[in-house]
Design an enzyme around this catalytic site. Structure first.
Site, PDB file in Angstrom:
ATOM      1  N   HIS A  72       1.717  31.109 -75.527  1.00 41.33           N
ATOM      2  CA  HIS A  72       2.160  30.121 -74.534  1.00 41.33           C
ATOM      3  C   HIS A  72       3.280  30.674 -73.664  1.00 41.33           C
ATOM      4  O   HIS A  72       4.163  31.402 -74.126  1.00 41.33           O
ATOM      5  CB  HIS A  72       2.553  28.789 -75.185  1.00 41.33           C
ATOM      6  CG  HIS A  72       3.731  28.839 -76.111  1.00 41.33           C
ATOM      7  ND1 HIS A  72       5.024  28.622 -75.689  1.00 41.33           N
ATOM      8  CD2 HIS A  72       3.815  29.023 -77.446  1.00 41.33           C
ATOM      9  CE1 HIS A  72       5.846  28.674 -76.730  1.00 41.33           C
ATOM     10  NE2 HIS A  72       5.138  28.922 -77.800  1.00 41.33           N
ATOM     11  N   ASP A 188      10.514  32.802 -78.256  1.00 36.58           N
ATOM     12  CA  ASP A 188       9.396  31.885 -78.465  1.00 36.58           C
ATOM     13  C   ASP A 188       9.026  31.306 -77.105  1.00 36.58           C
ATOM     14  O   ASP A 188       9.685  30.407 -76.615  1.00 36.58           O
ATOM     15  CB  ASP A 188       9.824  30.786 -79.441  1.00 36.58           C
ATOM     16  CG  ASP A 188       8.821  29.664 -79.591  1.00 36.58           C
ATOM     17  OD1 ASP A 188       7.660  29.840 -79.177  1.00 36.58           O
ATOM     18  OD2 ASP A 188       9.211  28.593 -80.110  1.00 36.58           O
ATOM     19  N   GLU A 222       2.601  24.243 -74.690  1.00 39.20           N
ATOM     20  CA  GLU A 222       2.637  24.262 -76.148  1.00 39.20           C
ATOM     21  C   GLU A 222       3.857  23.549 -76.688  1.00 39.20           C
ATOM     22  O   GLU A 222       3.781  22.853 -77.708  1.00 39.20           O
ATOM     23  CB  GLU A 222       2.602  25.714 -76.640  1.00 39.20           C
ATOM     24  CG  GLU A 222       2.374  25.865 -78.135  1.00 39.20           C
ATOM     25  CD  GLU A 222       3.656  25.836 -78.963  1.00 39.20           C
ATOM     26  OE1 GLU A 222       3.564  25.786 -80.206  1.00 39.20           O
ATOM     27  OE2 GLU A 222       4.764  25.883 -78.375  1.00 39.20           O
ATOM     28  N   ASP A 243       2.597  33.533 -82.199  1.00 35.12           N
ATOM     29  CA  ASP A 243       3.820  32.756 -82.005  1.00 35.12           C
ATOM     30  C   ASP A 243       4.889  33.301 -82.939  1.00 35.12           C
ATOM     31  O   ASP A 243       4.707  34.325 -83.584  1.00 35.12           O
ATOM     32  CB  ASP A 243       3.549  31.264 -82.254  1.00 35.12           C
ATOM     33  CG  ASP A 243       4.326  30.366 -81.304  1.00 35.12           C
ATOM     34  OD1 ASP A 243       5.528  30.628 -81.092  1.00 35.12           O
ATOM     35  OD2 ASP A 243       3.746  29.399 -80.780  1.00 35.12           O
ATOM     36  N   HIS A 323      14.371  28.504 -81.439  1.00 32.94           N
ATOM     37  CA  HIS A 323      14.763  27.446 -80.500  1.00 32.94           C
ATOM     38  C   HIS A 323      16.266  27.368 -80.316  1.00 32.94           C
ATOM     39  O   HIS A 323      16.809  26.338 -79.912  1.00 32.94           O
ATOM     40  CB  HIS A 323      14.206  26.080 -80.937  1.00 32.94           C
ATOM     41  CG  HIS A 323      12.766  25.902 -80.589  1.00 32.94           C
ATOM     42  ND1 HIS A 323      12.147  24.663 -80.603  1.00 32.94           N
ATOM     43  CD2 HIS A 323      11.820  26.777 -80.210  1.00 32.94           C
ATOM     44  CE1 HIS A 323      10.876  24.809 -80.256  1.00 32.94           C
ATOM     45  NE2 HIS A 323      10.661  26.094 -80.015  1.00 32.94           N
TER      46      HIS A 323
END
Length: 373
Positions: A72, A188, A222, A243, A323
């Site tokens: 993604h 990510d 995503e 991922d 994240h």
């Protein structure tokens, strides 16, 4: 099959270039153009969906049962929720991530009339003013605000400058490469994109003939859940998602080698496809480990939930602090690219998967042959 050399200089430069492009979910056109231009440079044909997901094609000797590799392009970010009376912006997250990692970040705010810069600050940012209260604020998006780099003392000033509810807010990636480690926001899944492009480049430059068609899918939503729901070719029989894994206490992921996911929050991945990938790692001595993710979903889930009857698997590069301020290692990306280049050279997991429906005869068994009794 052959273990293809992966150009780490190309991989790392591609990653740095991707990290410079803001692409929170919903604001991905620029990164779509960038990846499309790179595919054109590599000579890989592709098409775009209406919203910009990319479907690229590596042609094989047979068209079916074809396979797909998916990454993604979108990242986490934020959106303006309100123009505040103190001349600052209230924001809400795009994707699922903690405001703890937003505090102190430099950001770009994309208005209808241009881009502004700013900084995300807690509501009580100055110890000289609030003393110990700066350490007592809760961690929540309602406890942060954006200080814009424009003369804005109130809500009316913000409106005059062109700020609006719904403006996208992108967080600077701040990449740094040190001793093979890559530190940045948005690894990510920009690292996954760079790895897939490096693997594709190795296949193209190596002149390798593939047994079946392989589609390279680059999704754009995503982080908000829809991902690969509308980008698949109808005859895709098996799909491998790329991922990040999550090295942390209680997890088996690492920042080295390939992490093969056995299950995430949406359920187990396909037994046969997953074990095929594990077999390739073992046969070609690719460092790897297995893991199970409890608070995680990927493009595979959205593809299956959309009604696609396909085998899915998830292979990962380890990302510490996912994240947030993330970190991985080039060795993990190289191992992952090597596995991808081997997988696309391998025969289909099951030739019978070219048909959507079939008889019981020829349907596989799981586990040891003794289980057939």
């Amino acid at each position: 099959m052959q273990r293809l050399p992966i150009d780490l200089d190309y991989l790392s430069q591609t990653l740095v270039d991707l990290l410079k492009i803001a692409s929170p979910t919903g604001y991905t056109d620029q990164v779509v153009h960038h990846v499309g231009q790179e595919l054109e440079r590599l000579g890989i044909p592709f098409e775009l969906t209406r919203r910009g997901a990319i479907r690229a094609d590596l042609q094989g000797r047979q068209r079916s049962p074809d396979r797909a590799l998916v990454v993604h392009l979108d990242t986490t970010g934020a959106m303006v929720k309100a123009l505040k009376e103190n001349g600052r912006l209230e924001i809400v997250p795009i994707g699922h991530w903690s405001s703890r990692f937003a505090e102190g970040a430099r950001v770009s705010i994309f208005t209808d009339h241009g881009c502004f810069r700013g900084t995300v600050l807690p509501l009580k940012a100055s110890g000289h003013t609030f003393n110990e209260e700066v350490d007592q604020q809760p961690v929540a998006w309602s406890q942060v605000e954006v200080r814009v780099d424009a003369i804005c003392n109130n809500r009316l000033d913000l409106a005059r400058q062109g700020f609006n509810v719904g403006d996208f807010v992108a967080f600077d990636a701040c990449p740094e490469l040190v001793n093979g480690f890559i530190n940045a926001r948005h690894l990510d899944n920009k690292a996954g994109v760079a790895t897939l492009l490096a693997a594709a480049a190795a296949v193209v430059h190596g002149g390798v003939e593939l047994p079946v068609d392989c589609h390279l899918l680059f999704t754009i939503s995503e982080e908000t859940g829809s991902g690969a729901s509308a980008v698949l070719h109808r005859d895709v029989a098996e799909m491998v998602s790329i991922d990040n894994a999550t090295p942390a206490p209680g997890q088996n992921s690492r920042e080295s080698g390939v992490t093969v996911a056995m299950m995430d929050s949406s359920g187990p991945f396909d037994y046969h496809l997953t074990h095929k990938l594990l077999g390739l790692c073992g046969e070609f001595e690719i460092l790897h480990q297995r893991d199970v993710f409890r608070h995680y979903r990927c493009d595979s889930a959205s593809a299956v939930e959309a009604g696609n009857d396909i085998r899915t698997a998830l292979i990962c590069f380890g990302v510490d602090g996912s994240h947030g301020y993330e970190r991985t290692h080039l060795n993990a990306l190289r191992s992952l690219a090597e596995l991808l280049s081997l997988y696309v050279q391998s025969d289909p997991t099951f030739l019978r998967d070219r048909d959507e429906l079939g008889a019981l005869q020829g349907f596989p068994y799981q586990g040891d042959a003794l289980e057939r009794r």
